[in-house]
Design a protein around this motif. Sequence first.
Motif, PDB file in Angstrom:
ATOM      1  N   ARG A 333       0.800  -1.231   0.000  1.00 56.92           N
ATOM      2  CA  ARG A 333       0.000   0.000   0.000  1.00 56.92           C
ATOM      3  C   ARG A 333       0.831   1.279   0.000  1.00 56.92           C
ATOM      4  O   ARG A 333       0.412   2.292  -0.548  1.00 56.92           O
ATOM      5  CB  ARG A 333      -0.899   0.009   1.240  1.00 56.92           C
ATOM      6  CG  ARG A 333      -2.013  -1.009   1.190  1.00 56.92           C
ATOM      7  CD  ARG A 333      -2.774  -1.005   2.495  1.00 56.92           C
ATOM      8  NE  ARG A 333      -4.149  -1.433   2.326  1.00 56.92           N
ATOM      9  CZ  ARG A 333      -5.080  -1.323   3.263  1.00 56.92           C
ATOM     10  NH1 ARG A 333      -4.767  -0.792   4.433  1.00 56.92           N
ATOM     11  NH2 ARG A 333      -6.309  -1.733   3.043  1.00 56.92           N
ATOM     12  N   VAL A 439      -6.161   9.558  10.069  1.00 61.55           N
ATOM     13  CA  VAL A 439      -6.698   9.086   8.794  1.00 61.55           C
ATOM     14  C   VAL A 439      -6.856  10.252   7.818  1.00 61.55           C
ATOM     15  O   VAL A 439      -6.466  10.157   6.643  1.00 61.55           O
ATOM     16  CB  VAL A 439      -8.041   8.361   9.011  1.00 61.55           C
ATOM     17  CG1 VAL A 439      -8.758   8.140   7.680  1.00 61.55           C
ATOM     18  CG2 VAL A 439      -7.811   7.026   9.713  1.00 61.55           C
ATOM     19  N   ASP A 440      -7.407  11.357   8.282  1.00 66.13           N
ATOM     20  CA  ASP A 440      -7.616  12.515   7.405  1.00 66.13           C
ATOM     21  C   ASP A 440      -6.284  13.066   6.904  1.00 66.13           C
ATOM     22  O   ASP A 440      -6.146  13.437   5.730  1.00 66.13           O
ATOM     23  CB  ASP A 440      -8.390  13.606   8.143  1.00 66.13           C
ATOM     24  CG  ASP A 440      -9.825  13.190   8.444  1.00 66.13           C
ATOM     25  OD1 ASP A 440     -10.313  12.221   7.818  1.00 66.13           O
ATOM     26  OD2 ASP A 440     -10.455  13.835   9.313  1.00 66.13           O
ATOM     27  N   ALA A 442      -3.478  11.412   6.596  1.00 60.21           N
ATOM     28  CA  ALA A 442      -2.866  10.439   5.688  1.00 60.21           C
ATOM     29  C   ALA A 442      -3.416  10.563   4.280  1.00 60.21           C
ATOM     30  O   ALA A 442      -2.701  10.320   3.297  1.00 60.21           O
ATOM     31  CB  ALA A 442      -3.091   9.024   6.219  1.00 60.21           C
ATOM     32  N   GLU A 443      -4.675  10.931   4.148  1.00 59.40           N
ATOM     33  CA  GLU A 443      -5.278  11.087   2.829  1.00 59.40           C
ATOM     34  C   GLU A 443      -4.694  12.269   2.064  1.00 59.40           C
ATOM     35  O   GLU A 443      -4.768  12.318   0.840  1.00 59.40           O
ATOM     36  CB  GLU A 443      -6.798  11.272   2.968  1.00 59.40           C
ATOM     37  CG  GLU A 443      -7.537  10.048   3.483  1.00 59.40           C
ATOM     38  CD  GLU A 443      -7.518   8.893   2.494  1.00 59.40           C
ATOM     39  OE1 GLU A 443      -7.323   9.140   1.286  1.00 59.40           O
ATOM     40  OE2 GLU A 443      -7.686   7.738   2.934  1.00 59.40           O
ATOM     41  N   GLU A 444      -4.095  13.211   2.786  1.00 62.60           N
ATOM     42  CA  GLU A 444      -3.614  14.435   2.155  1.00 62.60           C
ATOM     43  C   GLU A 444      -2.098  14.510   2.055  1.00 62.60           C
ATOM     44  O   GLU A 444      -1.549  15.534   1.658  1.00 62.60           O
ATOM     45  CB  GLU A 444      -4.151  15.651   2.923  1.00 62.60           C
ATOM     46  CG  GLU A 444      -5.668  15.750   2.918  1.00 62.60           C
ATOM     47  CD  GLU A 444      -6.178  16.932   3.723  1.00 62.60           C
ATOM     48  OE1 GLU A 444      -5.353  17.824   4.051  1.00 62.60           O
ATOM     49  OE2 GLU A 444      -7.389  16.971   4.021  1.00 62.60           O
ATOM     50  N   ASP A 446       1.746  12.376   1.018  1.00 64.58           N
ATOM     51  CA  ASP A 446       2.348  11.235   0.338  1.00 64.58           C
ATOM     52  C   ASP A 446       3.333  10.518   1.249  1.00 64.58           C
ATOM     53  O   ASP A 446       4.083   9.655   0.805  1.00 64.58           O
ATOM     54  CB  ASP A 446       3.055  11.681  -0.947  1.00 64.58           C
ATOM     55  CG  ASP A 446       4.117  12.737  -0.692  1.00 64.58           C
ATOM     56  OD1 ASP A 446       4.268  13.161   0.475  1.00 64.58           O
ATOM     57  OD2 ASP A 446       4.795  13.139  -1.657  1.00 64.58           O
ATOM     58  N   SER A 470      -9.391   2.794   6.489  1.00 61.36           N
ATOM     59  CA  SER A 470      -8.510   3.650   5.696  1.00 61.36           C
ATOM     60  C   SER A 470      -7.540   2.812   4.876  1.00 61.36           C
ATOM     61  O   SER A 470      -6.906   1.883   5.389  1.00 61.36           O
ATOM     62  CB  SER A 470      -7.716   4.585   6.617  1.00 61.36           C
ATOM     63  OG  SER A 470      -6.696   5.260   5.895  1.00 61.36           O
ATOM     64  N   SER A 471      -7.403   3.152   3.608  1.00 61.07           N
ATOM     65  CA  SER A 471      -6.415   2.476   2.757  1.00 61.07           C
ATOM     66  C   SER A 471      -5.076   3.187   2.785  1.00 61.07           C
ATOM     67  O   SER A 471      -4.110   2.733   2.161  1.00 61.07           O
ATOM     68  CB  SER A 471      -6.918   2.418   1.311  1.00 61.07           C
ATOM     69  OG  SER A 471      -7.088   3.729   0.785  1.00 61.07           O
ATOM     70  N   ARG A 472      -4.984   4.293   3.511  1.00 68.50           N
ATOM     71  CA  ARG A 472      -3.741   5.060   3.551  1.00 68.50           C
ATOM     72  C   ARG A 472      -2.996   4.904   4.877  1.00 68.50           C
ATOM     73  O   ARG A 472      -1.777   5.041   4.910  1.00 68.50           O
ATOM     74  CB  ARG A 472      -4.057   6.547   3.329  1.00 68.50           C
ATOM     75  CG  ARG A 472      -4.581   6.868   1.954  1.00 68.50           C
ATOM     76  CD  ARG A 472      -3.482   6.771   0.880  1.00 68.50           C
ATOM     77  NE  ARG A 472      -2.455   7.775   1.128  1.00 68.50           N
ATOM     78  CZ  ARG A 472      -1.174   7.479   1.277  1.00 68.50           C
ATOM     79  NH1 ARG A 472      -0.757   6.242   1.209  1.00 68.50           N
ATOM     80  NH2 ARG A 472      -0.294   8.434   1.497  1.00 68.50           N
TER      81      ARG A 472
END
Length: 740
Positions: A333, A439-440, A442-444, A446, A470-472
């Motif tokens: 991932r 989680v939030d 991590a989505e933003e 890299d 979460s996939s991140r």
Amino acid sequence: MLGSTHGTLTTDLRARVVACGEQTGPTVHGIAASEGDLDVSGRPLYAPVPDLDRFFRPESVAVVGASDAEGRPNTGITRQLIAWAERVGARLHPVHPSRTAVFGRPCVPSVADLPEPVDLAVLLVGDPLPVIEELGQAKVKFAVAFASGFAETGEEGADAQRRLAAAVERSGVRMLGPNTNLNAFERFRDDLEGPAIALITQSGHQGRPVFTMQELGVRLSHWAPTGNEADLETADFISYFAGRPEVGVIACYVEGLKDGRSFLLAADRAARAGVPVVAVKVGRTEAGARTAASHTGKLTGADQVVDAAMRQYGVIRVDGLDELQDTAALLARARRPRSDGVVVYSISGGTGAHFSDLATAAGLRLPPLSGAKQAELHQWIPEYLNVANPVDNGGHPVGDWRGRKIIDAILADPQVGVLICPITGPFPPMSDRLAQDLVDAAEETDKLVCVVWGSPVGTEEAYRTTLLGSSRVATFRTFGNCITAVKAYLDHHRFTTGYRSAFDEAPRTLSPSFRKAQALLRPGHRLSEHAAKQLLRAYGIRVPREQLVTSAAAAVRAAGLVGYPVVMKASAPQLAHKTELGLVKIGLTSASQVRDAYRELTDIARYENIDLDGILVCQMVERGVEMVVGVTQDALFGPTVTVGLGGVLVEVLQDAAVRVPPFGEEQARSMLGELRGRALLDGVRGGPPVDVDALVEVVLRIQRMALELGGDLSELDINPLMVLPRGQGAVALDALAVCR
């Protein structure tokens, strides 16, 4: 140690190489290897890649031994295969000599009666051997043999497996098994996105924990249960999966390697493609090795060599199935790291300190945050708390708007590539808010965000829904698994960045040294020290000035020519350890001492019934670090090269590193870095640093010898190799060689 001829050039083929300058003959899975694809020992340099598309996605399938009779084992398997064929869009044809229909489908009596060419035949028969020839005649591409009773049962079963493998080779069919199962035909979720895990297991049950990770949202694309590997082996599937665009990581459970060279070529192919390979390899202990052999009939191999070979080609070896799960999921991932700096962020100073200790001990880099960054964090975190790294927020800031600010500020630091947040226990609502903020964030970004959820319950909403949803974010349940996975992630990308394959640079033509060395070999015999040193000279390795003499008068003359002080040693092929018998005299400074030493050495030899070929009068070399460099034959990998601390305590210290040729200068230097006594080479207690460059050059020359002489050289031992102060080189003071 007498090695097998596995993976080495035969005498006849070597003769043709010397006579004609050609490297022809060997094949890999029936594919002829051209001259440029072979190294100097006649072994392949590149992994063949079987086209397994029609194995995993066949257009037509035959089930030989299909049944719909209730209570029969074959009935359940047939039912599962029908469902699988429907999912992959394949036409399925039952085959049974006494049935006209199976589950309402027309059934033919034999393979020869199939209504169309078949991509895959699944053999539900007790003895697959008679069917293999029929499959070959029908041009079937692949077969799966479930039957057991082969190499896993002992020598009689191993003989049966050899006959089966020979039949498969003649038929042109590629076969999975025997002693395999239905794992290749499992139901894989098609609603998950992102890079997938491709799974390879020799024991199907051991892959079950990885397979069930789909329920946590981790995508799986393939499962290859290789069983006894009479034909298709782990290496074939690694090579194939490394080229699949959907595969992000290859996870393996390996009990024994069928062929060491094939495995390394496959690992090399994966490294070239940047696809990580994570493996549990059974056999670290004698008990584990015995169990593996009884289960699959494979040779486990010397574990130290297996471990080194895996590291050499970037295979990530883990110890347990839980580590396999977590490490594979993270590698599949996570994006490429921007930095190898790790920051630990927690709501407890104790938790942060504990995790940081473990992470640092494992080799992760935890850089202190800059003064400016610490000042920024103290806008939201009380001044009395440490925010250098680990970052302790004291708890309360995670419960409001400050929590996200802190996380974003840490991730914005250019020296941070990984943020790890251990949450040792749920503490709602703070832990719920913290999980959501992570989680939030991590989505933003890299950058990699990891969470360790320490609650033993595991039913909390923050864990089950927020983190696992979460996939991140990479979520772990233990500190140890998180550290193992993060280290593997950073090591993998460090290894594959600018990866240069040693196989590309492996020698393809024999050196002039080969002819000189071959003339010195005595098949089936041990060489004397003097003869072994001649072998080293042939490959440009420095040895002391010395003369072999057979009289006291000749010894005195030789000492004058060599130069005092001298060393005198008994020389005979059967003498492996001269010091223990008193057959070495050092520091002789006069003719009388030389005459006395000659008489004493020959008297001891007569008493011990040693048939001497003479006495060596040698230059005395001092002021250096004693090392050992050698070659042994490994049953799986062929010739291996070892370097370590040498001298009379070599067996006691056991401080050595090993590599499998071919390898380059970088790997030779990394071998030295693995030694516990590496600091001795840099100079200790006022001693000068020694000539590491010369030591590396000796290792590389010994590797060339190992490659060119192959199995003809069963063992070579230089002990000690005296590495002199920097700029002065290295000298092989003693040597032992055993010819096959």
